[in-house]
Structures are given as structure tokens and as C-alpha cells.
Design a protein around this motif. Sequence first.
Motif, PDB file in Angstrom:
ATOM      1  N   SER A  81      18.915  -7.030 -56.053  1.00  0.00           N
ATOM      2  CA  SER A  81      19.742  -7.430 -54.917  1.00  0.00           C
ATOM      3  C   SER A  81      20.289  -8.825 -55.160  1.00  0.00           C
ATOM      4  CB  SER A  81      18.932  -7.401 -53.610  1.00  0.00           C
ATOM      5  OG  SER A  81      18.385  -6.127 -53.377  1.00  0.00           O
ATOM      6  N   GLU A  82      21.293  -9.205 -54.362  1.00  0.00           N
ATOM      7  CA  GLU A  82      21.918 -10.521 -54.480  1.00  0.00           C
ATOM      8  C   GLU A  82      22.102 -11.141 -53.089  1.00  0.00           C
ATOM      9  OE1 GLU A  82      24.775  -9.080 -58.208  1.00  0.00           O
ATOM     10  OE2 GLU A  82      25.674  -9.886 -56.380  1.00  0.00           O
ATOM     11  N   VAL A  83      22.145 -12.471 -53.048  1.00  0.00           N
ATOM     12  CA  VAL A  83      22.458 -13.205 -51.819  1.00  0.00           C
ATOM     13  C   VAL A  83      23.438 -14.312 -52.166  1.00  0.00           C
ATOM     14  CG1 VAL A  83      21.573 -14.757 -50.031  1.00  0.00           C
ATOM     15  CG2 VAL A  83      20.285 -12.698 -50.634  1.00  0.00           C
ATOM     16  N   PHE A  84      24.584 -14.330 -51.476  1.00  0.00           N
ATOM     17  CA  PHE A  84      25.586 -15.382 -51.638  1.00  0.00           C
ATOM     18  C   PHE A  84      25.608 -16.197 -50.346  1.00  0.00           C
ATOM     19  CE2 PHE A  84      28.703 -13.626 -55.038  1.00  0.00           C
ATOM     20  CZ  PHE A  84      27.628 -13.347 -55.868  1.00  0.00           C
ATOM     21  N   LEU A  85      25.402 -17.501 -50.450  1.00  0.00           N
ATOM     22  CA  LEU A  85      25.359 -18.361 -49.270  1.00  0.00           C
ATOM     23  C   LEU A  85      26.282 -19.545 -49.480  1.00  0.00           C
ATOM     24  CD1 LEU A  85      22.200 -19.337 -47.277  1.00  0.00           C
ATOM     25  CD2 LEU A  85      23.892 -21.071 -47.806  1.00  0.00           C
ATOM     26  N   ARG A  86      27.076 -19.859 -48.464  1.00  0.00           N
ATOM     27  CA  ARG A  86      28.009 -20.986 -48.549  1.00  0.00           C
ATOM     28  C   ARG A  86      27.717 -21.992 -47.450  1.00  0.00           C
ATOM     29  NH1 ARG A  86      34.424 -20.619 -47.276  1.00  0.00           N
ATOM     30  NH2 ARG A  86      33.516 -19.932 -45.299  1.00  0.00           N
ATOM     31  N   ILE A  87      27.824 -23.279 -47.795  1.00  0.00           N
ATOM     32  CA  ILE A  87      27.732 -24.366 -46.807  1.00  0.00           C
ATOM     33  C   ILE A  87      29.024 -25.168 -46.908  1.00  0.00           C
ATOM     34  CG2 ILE A  87      26.389 -26.349 -46.004  1.00  0.00           C
ATOM     35  CD1 ILE A  87      23.976 -25.208 -47.453  1.00  0.00           C
ATOM     36  N   PRO A  88      30.015 -24.903 -46.041  1.00  0.00           N
ATOM     37  CA  PRO A  88      31.333 -25.551 -46.157  1.00  0.00           C
ATOM     38  C   PRO A  88      31.365 -26.954 -45.572  1.00  0.00           C
ATOM     39  CG  PRO A  88      31.347 -24.005 -44.343  1.00  0.00           C
ATOM     40  CD  PRO A  88      29.977 -23.909 -44.961  1.00  0.00           C
ATOM     41  N   GLU A  89      30.401 -27.792 -45.973  1.00  0.00           N
ATOM     42  CA  GLU A  89      30.322 -29.168 -45.493  1.00  0.00           C
ATOM     43  C   GLU A  89      30.009 -30.088 -46.675  1.00  0.00           C
ATOM     44  OE1 GLU A  89      27.462 -29.468 -42.335  1.00  0.00           O
ATOM     45  OE2 GLU A  89      28.014 -27.524 -41.504  1.00  0.00           O
ATOM     46  N   GLN A  90      30.358 -31.333 -46.536  1.00  0.00           N
ATOM     47  CA  GLN A  90      30.032 -32.299 -47.579  1.00  0.00           C
ATOM     48  C   GLN A  90      28.574 -32.698 -47.473  1.00  0.00           C
ATOM     49  OE1 GLN A  90      32.768 -35.576 -47.341  1.00  0.00           O
ATOM     50  NE2 GLN A  90      34.457 -34.433 -48.239  1.00  0.00           N
ATOM     51  N   GLY A  91      27.940 -32.902 -48.626  1.00  0.00           N
ATOM     52  CA  GLY A  91      26.541 -33.300 -48.632  1.00  0.00           C
ATOM     53  C   GLY A  91      25.795 -32.651 -49.774  1.00  0.00           C
ATOM     54  N   MET A  92      24.581 -33.121 -50.013  1.00  0.00           N
ATOM     55  CA  MET A  92      23.712 -32.573 -51.061  1.00  0.00           C
ATOM     56  C   MET A  92      22.738 -31.611 -50.410  1.00  0.00           C
ATOM     57  SD  MET A  92      23.340 -32.666 -54.293  1.00  0.00           S
ATOM     58  CE  MET A  92      22.170 -32.077 -55.523  1.00  0.00           C
ATOM     59  N   PHE A  93      22.980 -30.329 -50.578  1.00  0.00           N
ATOM     60  CA  PHE A  93      22.150 -29.304 -49.957  1.00  0.00           C
ATOM     61  C   PHE A  93      21.344 -28.559 -51.014  1.00  0.00           C
ATOM     62  CE2 PHE A  93      25.602 -29.955 -46.966  1.00  0.00           C
ATOM     63  CZ  PHE A  93      24.942 -29.991 -45.738  1.00  0.00           C
ATOM     64  N   SER A  94      20.216 -28.016 -50.572  1.00  0.00           N
ATOM     65  CA  SER A  94      19.368 -27.191 -51.428  1.00  0.00           C
ATOM     66  C   SER A  94      18.995 -25.933 -50.653  1.00  0.00           C
ATOM     67  CB  SER A  94      18.095 -27.936 -51.834  1.00  0.00           C
ATOM     68  OG  SER A  94      18.406 -29.161 -52.466  1.00  0.00           O
ATOM     69  N   VAL A  95      18.930 -24.829 -51.371  1.00  0.00           N
ATOM     70  CA  VAL A  95      18.553 -23.561 -50.756  1.00  0.00           C
ATOM     71  C   VAL A  95      17.421 -22.944 -51.576  1.00  0.00           C
ATOM     72  CG1 VAL A  95      19.298 -21.256 -50.065  1.00  0.00           C
ATOM     73  CG2 VAL A  95      20.890 -23.185 -49.882  1.00  0.00           C
ATOM     74  N   GLU A  96      16.349 -22.595 -50.890  1.00  0.00           N
ATOM     75  CA  GLU A  96      15.207 -21.942 -51.513  1.00  0.00           C
ATOM     76  C   GLU A  96      15.123 -20.522 -50.974  1.00  0.00           C
ATOM     77  OE1 GLU A  96      10.540 -22.938 -52.438  1.00  0.00           O
ATOM     78  OE2 GLU A  96      11.427 -23.648 -50.570  1.00  0.00           O
ATOM     79  N   LEU A  97      15.228 -19.558 -51.871  1.00  0.00           N
ATOM     80  CA  LEU A  97      15.194 -18.153 -51.492  1.00  0.00           C
ATOM     81  C   LEU A  97      14.103 -17.454 -52.303  1.00  0.00           C
ATOM     82  CD1 LEU A  97      16.597 -15.958 -49.768  1.00  0.00           C
ATOM     83  CD2 LEU A  97      18.035 -15.468 -51.729  1.00  0.00           C
ATOM     84  N   GLY A  98      13.002 -17.105 -51.628  1.00  0.00           N
ATOM     85  CA  GLY A  98      11.878 -16.528 -52.361  1.00  0.00           C
ATOM     86  C   GLY A  98      11.344 -17.530 -53.355  1.00  0.00           C
ATOM     87  N   ASP A  99      11.326 -17.163 -54.643  1.00  0.00           N
ATOM     88  CA  ASP A  99      10.842 -18.081 -55.665  1.00  0.00           C
ATOM     89  C   ASP A  99      11.985 -18.740 -56.437  1.00  0.00           C
ATOM     90  OD1 ASP A  99      11.750 -15.945 -57.105  1.00  0.00           O
ATOM     91  OD2 ASP A  99       9.886 -15.547 -58.179  1.00  0.00           O
ATOM     92  N   GLN A 100      13.222 -18.657 -55.897  1.00  0.00           N
ATOM     93  CA  GLN A 100      14.377 -19.292 -56.524  1.00  0.00           C
ATOM     94  C   GLN A 100      14.815 -20.501 -55.707  1.00  0.00           C
ATOM     95  OE1 GLN A 100      17.567 -16.760 -57.945  1.00  0.00           O
ATOM     96  NE2 GLN A 100      16.270 -14.940 -57.857  1.00  0.00           N
ATOM     97  N   PHE A 101      15.292 -21.537 -56.406  1.00  0.00           N
ATOM     98  CA  PHE A 101      15.684 -22.782 -55.740  1.00  0.00           C
ATOM     99  C   PHE A 101      16.952 -23.303 -56.392  1.00  0.00           C
ATOM    100  CE2 PHE A 101      15.584 -27.419 -55.222  1.00  0.00           C
ATOM    101  CZ  PHE A 101      15.398 -27.525 -53.841  1.00  0.00           C
ATOM    102  N   ILE A 102      17.988 -23.560 -55.576  1.00  0.00           N
ATOM    103  CA  ILE A 102      19.266 -24.088 -56.069  1.00  0.00           C
ATOM    104  C   ILE A 102      19.617 -25.328 -55.267  1.00  0.00           C
ATOM    105  CG2 ILE A 102      21.726 -23.654 -56.378  1.00  0.00           C
ATOM    106  CD1 ILE A 102      21.114 -20.692 -56.628  1.00  0.00           C
TER     107      ILE A 102
END
Length: 288
Positions: A81-102
Motif C-alpha cells: 500500500s501507499e500513502v501520499f501526504l501534503r502539507i501546503p505550508e512553509q516550515g520544516m515538517f516531519s511525518v512518521e508513518l508506522g516504522d517510516q519517517f520522512i
Amino acid sequence: MKNIFMSVLFLVGSFSFAQEAGKAGELLKNEASKTEMESPKAKRTESRNSNNSGFRNQNGNNNGFRVKNPNYQWNQQYGYSEVFLRIPEQGMFSVELGDQFISNNSGRFRFFDLPSGRIPVSIYESGYLLYRTTLNVRNNSRLVLDFFTNEGLFLLDSYPVQNQSYGFNDWNDVWNNPYGNSGGWNDGGSYANLMDNSSFSEFMDMLRKNARFDDSKLSMIRQQMRTTMFTSQQISALVKEVSFDKNKLSLAKSMFSKCVDKHKYFLVYDAFDFESSKRELMEFVQNS
């Protein structure tokens, strides 16, 4: 004076074309408590270990030393499966999904090779927790989401993944259609998740067989809307299946964002019994 006037025009134009948070999609509940978000412990540290059910095992805490694993395995059959997530704002964001971290400042987060099932997702800004919830990920599907710091996380849609295709002609094509910014047509002139005529006939048969009253009809149609796009002609046929004009109007408005040929939405007007409902839908389409 001219420079000031031009600056004002630029700001007005920017707000006019800005995406409206919460205009589309299903708002997902923030499960992070206020105490968690305000506590320094909410800041994510890279040394934290996670071991989520359904993901490849982490063999405990190795106290900083790497332990060789002689039983390395590949191609585990846990689904895709896949998950695409967007944050249309300025800033340094991080997303943790299960055991993945971006972590990045581009606002684009794509997660691949996910197992199906319930997967926790946490969103951080500059390392501090903003939002936490749980996604229900289905096998061979791609969830598309938007996050706004002042509004929350919205699930826009779910798409079937064919041949594990990773890309799009344009990244923003995935989000543009729910916000009415683009027609969203592929090069072939059709949507990948547009219901074909044969499938639509089957769906209509099931609707007539299993839903006798408006409430059940609306529930069944809206469930299908989560993963499917429709033509104006199909939407008109569905609206005609509903008995009361107020329910017809509610359905026609909600399905406008799921229409692949909005320029032909006038076909839906014929599904109404009262002129007042037709006019209200016309005004809705004009202002959308």
C-alpha cells in the motif's frame, strides 16, 4: 505609491487563489493530547526505537551496537500500500508513518511498501508533535491526504495502485481535483478510478436491490464516492434514484467534486422535480 499598490494587489491575488483548508476531504481526528503536544517529550528524537505490528521486526534495544542478523529475509508477503501526504505550508515538517519517517521542507511526503491495516501517523513541526491519528490502509491502494496546522488532517481519497506505479505526470494532479483547481484528466482523456459503464450498471442494480429508502441509498452512494469518480450522466442517474428533492440536492452538491466532466453538469439539473432546487444547484456550481 505605485509599489505599495502593486504589493496590495499581489497579496489579494495570493489569498484569492489560496487553497481553502477543509474544503474537501474527511477530517481525521487528532489523537494527540494537549499535554503530549505541549510537553518537551513530544519532540521526536532520532534515537527512539519503534516496533509496529505488521512491520519487519526490530530485535530490541542493542545499546548502540549493531547486531548482525543471519536470518535476513526479503519479499515478505504482507501486502502493498501507499500513502501520499501534503502539507501546503512553509516550515520544516516531519511525518512518521508506522516504522517510516520522512522529514523535509517541501511539504511532500510519499510512503511506499506499506502493509495493509491500521497504521499510526504522527506529524511534527521542527521536531514537536502537532497531530497523531490512525489510518486504515487497504492493500493495493494509495491514500491521499492534506494536512493544515490550523485545521487538521484530511483524507481526500483512495486510489487503486496498479503495477506499483510510483509516479504521476504532475505531483499536484493528485490534489488539484478535490479543490476544483484542475480538470484532472490523464493523457488518455479519462480517470484511472472513473466507473465504467458496465460497473455503473452493476452498482445501480445493487443500489435498487439493497436500498429502498433515501437514507440507505445516500449511504451506499457516498460509500462508493470515497474511491470512485463519475460522469455527469452517471450522477444524474443516481440523483434520480433519490425520492425527495432536499436529498437530491444534497447528493448533487456532494458529487460535484467527484465529477470528471464538470462542464456537462447541467445534465444533473434534469433530475430535479422543483425549479427552486435546480436554481440552488446552479448557484452552487457557479460558486464552486
